[in-house]
Motif scaffolding. Structure first.
Motif, PDB file in Angstrom:
ATOM      1  N   ALA A   1      44.799  45.463  36.473  1.00  0.00           N
ATOM      2  CA  ALA A   1      44.820  44.112  35.913  1.00  0.00           C
ATOM      3  C   ALA A   1      46.048  43.359  36.419  1.00  0.00           C
ATOM      4  O   ALA A   1      47.114  43.939  36.639  1.00  0.00           O
ATOM      5  CB  ALA A   1      44.832  44.176  34.390  1.00  0.00           C
ATOM      6  N   ILE A   2      45.903  42.041  36.605  1.00  0.00           N
ATOM      7  CA  ILE A   2      46.934  41.225  37.245  1.00  0.00           C
ATOM      8  C   ILE A   2      47.305  40.037  36.358  1.00  0.00           C
ATOM      9  O   ILE A   2      46.430  39.368  35.804  1.00  0.00           O
ATOM     10  CB  ILE A   2      46.433  40.708  38.604  1.00  0.00           C
ATOM     11  CG1 ILE A   2      46.146  41.878  39.555  1.00  0.00           C
ATOM     12  CG2 ILE A   2      47.441  39.756  39.236  1.00  0.00           C
ATOM     13  CD1 ILE A   2      45.425  41.464  40.828  1.00  0.00           C
ATOM     14  N   PHE A   3      48.609  39.783  36.249  1.00  0.00           N
ATOM     15  CA  PHE A   3      49.132  38.588  35.595  1.00  0.00           C
ATOM     16  C   PHE A   3      49.948  37.812  36.618  1.00  0.00           C
ATOM     17  O   PHE A   3      50.801  38.381  37.315  1.00  0.00           O
ATOM     18  CB  PHE A   3      50.023  38.957  34.409  1.00  0.00           C
ATOM     19  CG  PHE A   3      50.596  37.770  33.676  1.00  0.00           C
ATOM     20  CD1 PHE A   3      49.910  37.210  32.618  1.00  0.00           C
ATOM     21  CD2 PHE A   3      51.820  37.218  34.052  1.00  0.00           C
ATOM     22  CE1 PHE A   3      50.429  36.114  31.935  1.00  0.00           C
ATOM     23  CE2 PHE A   3      52.352  36.124  33.384  1.00  0.00           C
ATOM     24  CZ  PHE A   3      51.649  35.568  32.315  1.00  0.00           C
ATOM     25  N   LEU A   4      49.692  36.518  36.719  1.00  0.00           N
ATOM     26  CA  LEU A   4      50.367  35.662  37.694  1.00  0.00           C
ATOM     27  C   LEU A   4      50.973  34.469  36.975  1.00  0.00           C
ATOM     28  O   LEU A   4      50.374  33.927  36.044  1.00  0.00           O
ATOM     29  CB  LEU A   4      49.376  35.174  38.748  1.00  0.00           C
ATOM     30  CG  LEU A   4      48.621  36.262  39.513  1.00  0.00           C
ATOM     31  CD1 LEU A   4      47.337  35.689  40.122  1.00  0.00           C
ATOM     32  CD2 LEU A   4      49.493  36.875  40.600  1.00  0.00           C
TER      33      LEU A   4
ATOM     34  N   GLN B   1      39.219  37.374  40.459  1.00  0.00           N
ATOM     35  CA  GLN B   1      38.017  37.109  39.669  1.00  0.00           C
ATOM     36  C   GLN B   1      36.758  37.419  40.461  1.00  0.00           C
ATOM     37  O   GLN B   1      35.795  37.979  39.922  1.00  0.00           O
ATOM     38  CB  GLN B   1      38.011  35.651  39.203  1.00  0.00           C
ATOM     39  CG  GLN B   1      39.031  35.340  38.132  1.00  0.00           C
ATOM     40  CD  GLN B   1      39.075  33.869  37.764  1.00  0.00           C
ATOM     41  OE1 GLN B   1      38.647  32.999  38.527  1.00  0.00           O
ATOM     42  NE2 GLN B   1      39.621  33.561  36.586  1.00  0.00           N
ATOM     43  N   ALA B   2      36.748  37.079  41.739  1.00  0.00           N
ATOM     44  CA  ALA B   2      35.582  37.344  42.588  1.00  0.00           C
ATOM     45  C   ALA B   2      35.315  38.831  42.730  1.00  0.00           C
ATOM     46  O   ALA B   2      34.168  39.243  42.919  1.00  0.00           O
ATOM     47  CB  ALA B   2      35.785  36.706  43.965  1.00  0.00           C
ATOM     48  N   LYS B   3      36.376  39.658  42.631  1.00  0.00           N
ATOM     49  CA  LYS B   3      36.233  41.114  42.729  1.00  0.00           C
ATOM     50  C   LYS B   3      35.961  41.762  41.372  1.00  0.00           C
ATOM     51  O   LYS B   3      35.748  42.964  41.289  1.00  0.00           O
ATOM     52  CB  LYS B   3      37.511  41.724  43.318  1.00  0.00           C
ATOM     53  CG  LYS B   3      37.823  41.327  44.750  1.00  0.00           C
ATOM     54  CD  LYS B   3      37.002  42.121  45.738  1.00  0.00           C
ATOM     55  CE  LYS B   3      37.474  41.840  47.164  1.00  0.00           C
ATOM     56  NZ  LYS B   3      36.667  42.575  48.157  1.00  0.00           N
ATOM     57  N   GLY B   4      36.012  40.970  40.312  1.00  0.00           N
ATOM     58  CA  GLY B   4      35.830  41.523  38.975  1.00  0.00           C
ATOM     59  C   GLY B   4      37.077  42.176  38.405  1.00  0.00           C
ATOM     60  O   GLY B   4      36.990  42.962  37.459  1.00  0.00           O
TER      61      GLY B   4
END
Length: 313
Positions: free
Chosen positions: A243-246, A268-271
């Motif tokens: 999971a990523i936070f930017l 998002q495109a990769k889910g």
């Protein structure tokens, strides 16, 4: 060459306030707030005569049998900075918030790509080896090797994403630290570059100038394109990525905010679970008056993100 040097100094010199200096001329450890419990100078790797170390900020309260871990990777244009960048206000609030909630926080050194023997490829290997060292010594430091996050700002934003998303085998990691892998569950990156190969993402940044990439890649982009891809987090995304936070400022003139929003869209495109905060009026380092959300608000969002993924089953 003059443009390249100016770019390096501009990127390395950005600070969120004069009070965030790392204490040169004195004991930088003395600048750590008294409420933080620190373990100093843990050497995790030696390359030739160069010793790389880290410091641990321990939980102020024990809330877990084994503590989750967040590893902080400092910024500084890839050619400057040190582990005491954790004292900057956009990092210290996260460190304090996590240690108060039972999470161990590490701040690490890595070899700098400043025209010497190291490139960012070696910087990534050092960051990965810091994580691998802590996994290998998890019992000694009461860490849970299955609950790890990484966190970085500016150049460290790139390094933290690459550390979390790239495969260890693709970087020159230290074989002495091989062993059972830990699990990086999540990664947070503040205003970092996510590509060295996409002109749309380097446009308007320090990395738009081809000569700026020489110290990063060890040569010009046209001869190092595959390496540049391995150092471009947006190229490393997979459906099973952490999971990523930017977080980025919409007025950032050093690293365009498009880096974070493009990374969000690609995740998002990769889910891949992803959150992205864009602070209105904020420059690089979240500089500026009256920015929205504020640095404390961004820090709290970051803490909440880490706790969500590091403390869930």
């Amino acid at each position: 060459m003059r443009i390249a040097l100016l770019s390096i100094f501009a990127f390395a010199g950005i600070a969120a306030g004069a009070e965030e200096a790392t204490g040169k001329g004195g004991d930088p450890y003395a600048r750590l707030p008294a409420d933080l419990k620190v373990v100093k100078g843990i050497v995790f790797k030696q390359v030739g005569e160069t010793k790389l170390d880290l410091m641990l900020l321990l939980p102020t309260e024990k809330k877990f049998e084994k503590s989750p871990l967040v590893v902080f990777i400092h910024g500084g244009g890839f050619g400057g900075g040190d582990k005491f960048h954790v004292l900057r206000r956009d990092a210290l609030g996260v460190a304090r918030g996590l240690t108060q909630r039972g999470v161990t926080f590490a701040s690490i050194e890595y070899r700098l790509a400043n025209g010497g023997a190291a490139t960012v490829n070696e910087s990534v290997a050092d960051c990965k080896d810091a994580v691998r060292f802590l996994v290998k010594h998890a019992a000694e430091y009461n860490l849970d090797p299955e609950r790890i996050g990484t966190f970085g700002e500016s150049a460290g934003g790139n390094l933290t994403l690459t550390t979390a998303l790239g495969a260890d085998r693709d970087y020159p990691c230290d074989p002495a630290l091989d062993g059972p892998p830990g699990k990086i569950r999540c990664v947070a990156a503040y205003y970092g570059p996510v590509s060295f190969v996409d002109p749309a993402l380097t446009k308007g940044s320090n990395f738009e100038h081809p000569e700026r990439l020489v110290s990063i890649l060890g040569g010009p982009l046209e001869t190092r394109r595959e390496l540049a891809k391995r150092l471009s987090p947006i190229e490393l995304l997979r459906p099973d990525s952490p999971a990523i936070f930017l977080a980025h400022g919409d007025a950032d003139k050093t690293i365009a905010p498009l880096n974070s929003t493009a990374m969000r869209d690609a995740a998002q495109a990769k889910g891949v679970p992803v959150e992205c905060v864009v602070s209105k009026g904020a420059g690089h380092g979240f500089s500026g008056e009256g920015i929205t959300p504020t640095i404390p608000e961004i820090n709290q969002r970051t803490v909440d993100f880490f706790l969500k993924y590091l403390t869930s089953p």
